[in-house]
Design a protein around this motif. Sequence first.
Motif, PDB file in Angstrom:
ATOM      1  N   UNK A  11       0.499  -1.094  -0.081  1.00  0.00           N
ATOM      2  CA  UNK A  11       0.070  -0.084  -0.041  1.00  0.00           C
ATOM      3  C   UNK A  11       0.516   1.202   0.054  1.00  0.00           C
ATOM      4  N   UNK A  12      -0.129   2.070   0.021  1.00  0.00           N
ATOM      5  CA  UNK A  12       0.759   3.584  -0.512  1.00  0.00           C
ATOM      6  C   UNK A  12      -0.174   4.957  -0.194  1.00  0.00           C
ATOM      7  N   UNK A  13       0.461   5.164   0.724  1.00  0.00           N
ATOM      8  CA  UNK A  13       0.080   6.593   1.217  1.00  0.00           C
ATOM      9  C   UNK A  13       0.181   8.058  -0.073  1.00  0.00           C
ATOM     10  N   UNK A  14      -1.112   8.360   0.315  1.00  0.00           N
ATOM     11  CA  UNK A  14      -0.636  10.070  -0.847  1.00  0.00           C
ATOM     12  C   UNK A  14      -1.579  10.747  -0.822  1.00  0.00           C
ATOM     13  N   UNK A  15      -0.993  12.384  -0.926  1.00  0.00           N
ATOM     14  CA  UNK A  15      -1.445  13.201  -0.848  1.00  0.00           C
ATOM     15  C   UNK A  15      -1.313  13.786  -1.650  1.00  0.00           C
ATOM     16  N   UNK A  16      -2.752  13.913  -2.316  1.00  0.00           N
ATOM     17  CA  UNK A  16      -3.591  14.746  -3.659  1.00  0.00           C
ATOM     18  C   UNK A  16      -2.729  15.884  -4.093  1.00  0.00           C
ATOM     19  N   UNK A  17      -2.789  16.248  -4.803  1.00  0.00           N
ATOM     20  CA  UNK A  17      -2.146  17.205  -5.080  1.00  0.00           C
ATOM     21  C   UNK A  17      -2.969  18.285  -6.126  1.00  0.00           C
ATOM     22  N   UNK A  18      -3.777  19.569  -5.452  1.00  0.00           N
ATOM     23  CA  UNK A  18      -4.659  20.503  -6.096  1.00  0.00           C
ATOM     24  C   UNK A  18      -3.574  20.979  -7.072  1.00  0.00           C
ATOM     25  N   UNK A  19      -4.247  21.492  -8.314  1.00  0.00           N
ATOM     26  CA  UNK A  19      -3.468  22.403  -8.852  1.00  0.00           C
ATOM     27  C   UNK A  19      -4.059  23.643  -8.955  1.00  0.00           C
ATOM     28  N   UNK A  40       1.376  12.701  -4.281  1.00  0.00           N
ATOM     29  CA  UNK A  40       2.947  13.379  -3.154  1.00  0.00           C
ATOM     30  C   UNK A  40       2.664  12.134  -2.424  1.00  0.00           C
ATOM     31  N   UNK A  41       3.874  10.890  -2.793  1.00  0.00           N
ATOM     32  CA  UNK A  41       3.750   9.881  -1.878  1.00  0.00           C
ATOM     33  C   UNK A  41       4.172   9.926  -0.588  1.00  0.00           C
ATOM     34  N   UNK A  42       3.497   9.868   0.152  1.00  0.00           N
ATOM     35  CA  UNK A  42       3.567  10.215   1.757  1.00  0.00           C
ATOM     36  C   UNK A  42       4.387   9.065   2.608  1.00  0.00           C
ATOM     37  N   UNK A  43       4.276   7.792   2.600  1.00  0.00           N
ATOM     38  CA  UNK A  43       4.626   6.760   3.130  1.00  0.00           C
ATOM     39  C   UNK A  43       4.279   5.473   2.092  1.00  0.00           C
ATOM     40  N   UNK A  44       4.814   4.294   2.424  1.00  0.00           N
ATOM     41  CA  UNK A  44       4.961   3.450   1.653  1.00  0.00           C
ATOM     42  C   UNK A  44       5.203   2.527   2.589  1.00  0.00           C
ATOM     43  N   UNK A  61       8.537   5.273  -3.399  1.00  0.00           N
ATOM     44  CA  UNK A  61       9.180   5.896  -2.414  1.00  0.00           C
ATOM     45  C   UNK A  61       9.208   6.666  -2.510  1.00  0.00           C
ATOM     46  N   UNK A  62       9.204   7.208  -0.350  1.00  0.00           N
ATOM     47  CA  UNK A  62       8.608   8.316  -0.299  1.00  0.00           C
ATOM     48  C   UNK A  62       8.920   9.655  -0.903  1.00  0.00           C
TER      49      UNK A  62
END
Length: 97
Positions: A11-19, A40-44, A61-62
Motif C-alpha cells: 500500500x502507498x499513502x498519497x497526498x493529492x496535489x490540488x492544482x 505526492x507519496x507520503x509513506x509506503x 518511494x516517499x
Amino acid sequence: MAKRLMPLLNRVLVEKIIPPSKTSAGILLPEKTTKLNSGKVVAVGPGYHDREGKLIPVSVKEGDHVLLPEYGGTEVKLGEKEYHLYRDDDILGALHD
C-alpha cells in the motif's frame, strides 16, 4: 500526522496535489487543465511476499510524484488533511521533472 500511519504490504499513502485554478498573473484556468490526478507519496509499505517467500518491494518511494487513477483508493483523514491509500498496482506512473 501522516507519519503515524504506516501502510502495510504493497500500500502507498498519497497526498493529492490540488492544482491552482489561477496563474500567478490572476488568469483563471479552465477546469480541464486543472484535472490532472497526481499526488505526492507520503509513506509506503514494505511490499508483499510472492509464493516462494521473496519480498517484492513497492515500486515508488516517499517524496515521489505519481499519476493516480481517476477512481479508486481509500480516503483517509488524518487531522485536518485528507490522504488516499492506494495499492502499488493501482498507481499509473511516476512523474519526473
